[in-house]
Motif scaffolding. Structure first.
Motif, PDB file in Angstrom:
ATOM      1  N   ASP A 302     105.110  -7.495 -56.781  1.00  0.00           N
ATOM      2  CA  ASP A 302     105.013  -8.361 -55.605  1.00  0.00           C
ATOM      3  C   ASP A 302     105.825  -7.743 -54.465  1.00  0.00           C
ATOM      4  OD1 ASP A 302     104.850 -10.372 -53.765  1.00  0.00           O
ATOM      5  OD2 ASP A 302     105.972 -11.864 -54.921  1.00  0.00           O
ATOM      6  N   TYR A 303     105.114  -7.198 -53.488  1.00  0.00           N
ATOM      7  CA  TYR A 303     105.784  -6.583 -52.340  1.00  0.00           C
ATOM      8  C   TYR A 303     105.944  -7.555 -51.173  1.00  0.00           C
ATOM      9  CZ  TYR A 303     104.529  -2.326 -54.871  1.00  0.00           C
ATOM     10  OH  TYR A 303     104.377  -1.360 -55.833  1.00  0.00           O
ATOM     11  N   SER A 304     105.626  -8.828 -51.401  1.00  0.00           N
ATOM     12  CA  SER A 304     105.675  -9.793 -50.296  1.00  0.00           C
ATOM     13  C   SER A 304     107.082  -9.955 -49.731  1.00  0.00           C
ATOM     14  CB  SER A 304     105.136 -11.149 -50.755  1.00  0.00           C
ATOM     15  OG  SER A 304     105.923 -11.692 -51.801  1.00  0.00           O
ATOM     16  N   LEU A 305     108.097  -9.696 -50.554  1.00  0.00           N
ATOM     17  CA  LEU A 305     109.469  -9.789 -50.037  1.00  0.00           C
ATOM     18  C   LEU A 305     109.708  -8.784 -48.926  1.00  0.00           C
ATOM     19  CD1 LEU A 305     111.669 -10.349 -53.220  1.00  0.00           C
ATOM     20  CD2 LEU A 305     111.289 -11.948 -51.341  1.00  0.00           C
ATOM     21  N   TYR A 306     109.110  -7.594 -49.047  1.00  0.00           N
ATOM     22  CA  TYR A 306     109.241  -6.613 -47.971  1.00  0.00           C
ATOM     23  C   TYR A 306     108.556  -7.113 -46.703  1.00  0.00           C
ATOM     24  CZ  TYR A 306     110.907  -3.051 -51.312  1.00  0.00           C
ATOM     25  OH  TYR A 306     111.632  -2.336 -52.235  1.00  0.00           O
ATOM     26  N   GLU A 307     107.416  -7.760 -46.878  1.00  0.00           N
ATOM     27  CA  GLU A 307     106.700  -8.281 -45.709  1.00  0.00           C
ATOM     28  C   GLU A 307     107.501  -9.386 -45.034  1.00  0.00           C
ATOM     29  OE1 GLU A 307     102.160  -9.591 -44.436  1.00  0.00           O
ATOM     30  OE2 GLU A 307     102.672  -9.321 -46.547  1.00  0.00           O
ATOM     31  N   VAL A 308     108.116 -10.242 -45.837  1.00  0.00           N
ATOM     32  CA  VAL A 308     108.970 -11.303 -45.284  1.00  0.00           C
ATOM     33  C   VAL A 308     110.121 -10.692 -44.498  1.00  0.00           C
ATOM     34  CG1 VAL A 308     110.636 -13.113 -45.904  1.00  0.00           C
ATOM     35  CG2 VAL A 308     108.400 -13.035 -47.026  1.00  0.00           C
ATOM     36  N   ARG A 309     110.737  -9.674 -45.058  1.00  0.00           N
ATOM     37  CA  ARG A 309     111.876  -9.028 -44.388  1.00  0.00           C
ATOM     38  C   ARG A 309     111.432  -8.313 -43.125  1.00  0.00           C
ATOM     39  NH1 ARG A 309     114.640  -6.607 -49.919  1.00  0.00           N
ATOM     40  NH2 ARG A 309     114.811  -8.608 -50.961  1.00  0.00           N
ATOM     41  N   ARG A 310     110.258  -7.681 -43.191  1.00  0.00           N
ATOM     42  CA  ARG A 310     109.711  -7.046 -41.987  1.00  0.00           C
ATOM     43  C   ARG A 310     109.586  -8.069 -40.868  1.00  0.00           C
ATOM     44  NH1 ARG A 310     103.372  -5.923 -41.027  1.00  0.00           N
ATOM     45  NH2 ARG A 310     103.529  -8.171 -41.350  1.00  0.00           N
ATOM     46  N   ASN A 311     108.978  -9.215 -41.194  1.00  0.00           N
ATOM     47  CA  ASN A 311     108.742 -10.237 -40.178  1.00  0.00           C
ATOM     48  C   ASN A 311     110.044 -10.810 -39.634  1.00  0.00           C
ATOM     49  OD1 ASN A 311     106.028  -9.827 -40.638  1.00  0.00           O
ATOM     50  ND2 ASN A 311     105.777 -11.623 -41.950  1.00  0.00           N
ATOM     51  N   GLU A 312     111.020 -10.982 -40.512  1.00  0.00           N
ATOM     52  CA  GLU A 312     112.317 -11.499 -40.064  1.00  0.00           C
ATOM     53  C   GLU A 312     113.011 -10.513 -39.139  1.00  0.00           C
ATOM     54  OE1 GLU A 312     113.402 -14.277 -43.966  1.00  0.00           O
ATOM     55  OE2 GLU A 312     114.127 -12.202 -43.845  1.00  0.00           O
ATOM     56  N   LEU A 313     112.971  -9.241 -39.496  1.00  0.00           N
ATOM     57  CA  LEU A 313     113.630  -8.236 -38.658  1.00  0.00           C
ATOM     58  C   LEU A 313     112.892  -8.080 -37.329  1.00  0.00           C
ATOM     59  CD1 LEU A 313     115.914  -6.256 -38.354  1.00  0.00           C
ATOM     60  CD2 LEU A 313     114.568  -4.539 -39.588  1.00  0.00           C
ATOM     61  N   MET A 314     111.562  -8.155 -37.347  1.00  0.00           N
ATOM     62  CA  MET A 314     110.812  -8.079 -36.089  1.00  0.00           C
ATOM     63  C   MET A 314     111.192  -9.244 -35.175  1.00  0.00           C
ATOM     64  SD  MET A 314     106.951  -6.669 -36.903  1.00  0.00           S
ATOM     65  CE  MET A 314     106.460  -8.138 -37.822  1.00  0.00           C
ATOM     66  N   SER A 315     111.364 -10.434 -35.761  1.00  0.00           N
ATOM     67  CA  SER A 315     111.759 -11.604 -34.969  1.00  0.00           C
ATOM     68  C   SER A 315     113.116 -11.388 -34.300  1.00  0.00           C
ATOM     69  CB  SER A 315     111.799 -12.844 -35.874  1.00  0.00           C
ATOM     70  OG  SER A 315     112.311 -13.964 -35.183  1.00  0.00           O
TER      71      SER A 315
END
Length: 396
Positions: A302-315
């Motif tokens: 499950d790589y969704s944690l990386y996607e969550v972190r990407r979105n948080e850092l972009m924000s």
């Protein structure tokens, strides 16, 4: 005396800047505390290996057969090569067999052995820039020249410029998708255009360059994006990859080379890679991990944690006012240096360091004017960095 070129390279300003930042982060954490230092410098995956891998590790570690940890053929265990062939068949949509595969000591070992096999001193290797920093050293190891061709503004490859850079000395074009440091995935159209350009170059110069695909991040993609297969569109394609990122095993150093079964000189190239595995001193890939990965390469992750972190850092970067191109894969954000620094990425890194933010200067990747943030860190660290980023930009 040590080799003068090595001395000059290892003491240069840009040498191992990522590792230096990582080491500095360790020092800062001892001073300010783990929660008050925001280290985005190193692409060290922090997800645990999947349970299938850990189970295979337990099973293989408990075997006490005679010579279980002995030498095997230099190319690797036949069952491991067959497993990697099966994996590549799934990814490429082309039937691949074990005789196309050479097991290696990580993707770095794979790339070094392949380059040793194909470069004659004076040859060149073309790479879209920015790119993984060590490529310069790997090509130089064998007397080659790395030709850096800038990408387009959206970080996609400029295939026209690549074609213009190719000549009779071009041994290979080296691509990395998803890309480190930009996170860009090269589209199916990009790959087809590149293949067409390389075929035209082969006709023009009478030498067919290899297309080397460095793919350790292949499985880590976002927003429904997929990495386009290359075997169906260009016969002289070679994949180099590892399990460092997708299975979170960077310290175990297991990778492989896979040559397109349609490659005109497939047998000779595979044989050359096996020979170079010996003479470069790798000898063979780690035997225990060949056994483990042969059992667990297709573990669901499950790589969704990386996607969550990407979105948080972009924000956070949006709030701070730092520009970037949204990554489609891997786990890096490539961010534009604010105009005040005049494109000096080292100076911007030094500025961020005052706020306990550690990142890698883009110039080390051939991307001057940018910095790389690796978001394979804890969600807590990302969220805690918000005020530091905002303050760092506000106080320019």
């Amino acid at each position: 005396m040590i080799n003068q070129q090595i001395k000059e390279t290892m003491t240069s300003k840009g040498a191992s800047v990522i590792r230096k930042m990582f080491e500095e982060g360790t020092k800062l954490k001892s001073i300010y505390g783990e929660d008050n230092v925001f280290d985005f410098s190193l692409g060290n995956p922090d997800l645990d290996p999947p349970q299938e891998v850990l189970k295979a590790l337990e099973e293989c570690s408990s075997v006490h057969e005679k010579n279980y940890h002995g030498y095997m053929p230099n190319a690797g265990f036949s069952f491991a090569r067959d497993a990697m062939a099966e994996k590549t068949t799934v990814e490429q949509g082309v039937k691949v067999t074990g005789d196309c595969v050479v097991m290696t000591v990580g993707a770095a070992g794979a790339l070094n052995n392949l380059l040793k096999a194909i470069i004659t001193p004076g040859d060149n290797v073309i790479v879209p820039s920015p790119f993984f920093a060590e490529y310069r050293h790997y090509v130089n190891n064998y007397g080659g020249l790395l030709i850096e061709v800038p990408v387009k503004d959206d970080f996609s490859p400029d295939t026209e410029a690549i074609e213009k850079a190719m000549n009779e000395k071009t041994a290979a074009v080296l691509i990395n998708s998803p890309n480190n440091p930009t996170g860009r995935i090269y589209s199916k159209e990009d790959i087809q255009k590149l293949a067409d350009a390389m075929n035209r170059s082969a006709e023009k110069y009478g030498r067919k360059a290899y297309l080397i695909c460095d793919e350790p991040y292949r499985a880590i993609t976002y927003d429904g994006k997929e990495v386009a297969p290359t075997f169906p569109v260009y016969d002289s394609t070679v994949i180099v990859t590892s399990f460092a990122k997708n299975l979170s095993l960077p310290g175990e150093r297991l990778g492989y080379i896979c040559v397109n079964p349609s490659c005109p000189d497939k047998d000779e190239l595979v044989a050359a890679c096996i020979f170079c595995l010996r003479i470069t001193g790798f000898v063979n890939a780690p035997g225990l991990w060949q056994r483990i990965v042969a059992k667990s390469w297709n573990a669901k992750v499950d790589y969704s944690l990386y996607e969550v972190r990407r979105n948080e850092l972009m924000s956070i970067l949006d709030e701070a006012g730092i520009e970037y191109v949204k990554p489609e894969g891997a786990f890096y954000l490539f961010c534009k240096v604010p105009s005040k620094f005049g494109g000096d990425d080292m100076a911007f890194c030094d500025h961020l360091k005052k706020y306990n933010i550690l990142c890698a200067p883009g110039s080390g990747f051939g991307g001057k004017g940018y910095v790389r943030l690796a978001y394979c860190v804890s969600e807590k660290s990302i969220l805690n960095s918000r005020n530091a980023f905002v303050k760092a930009i506000k106080e320019l």
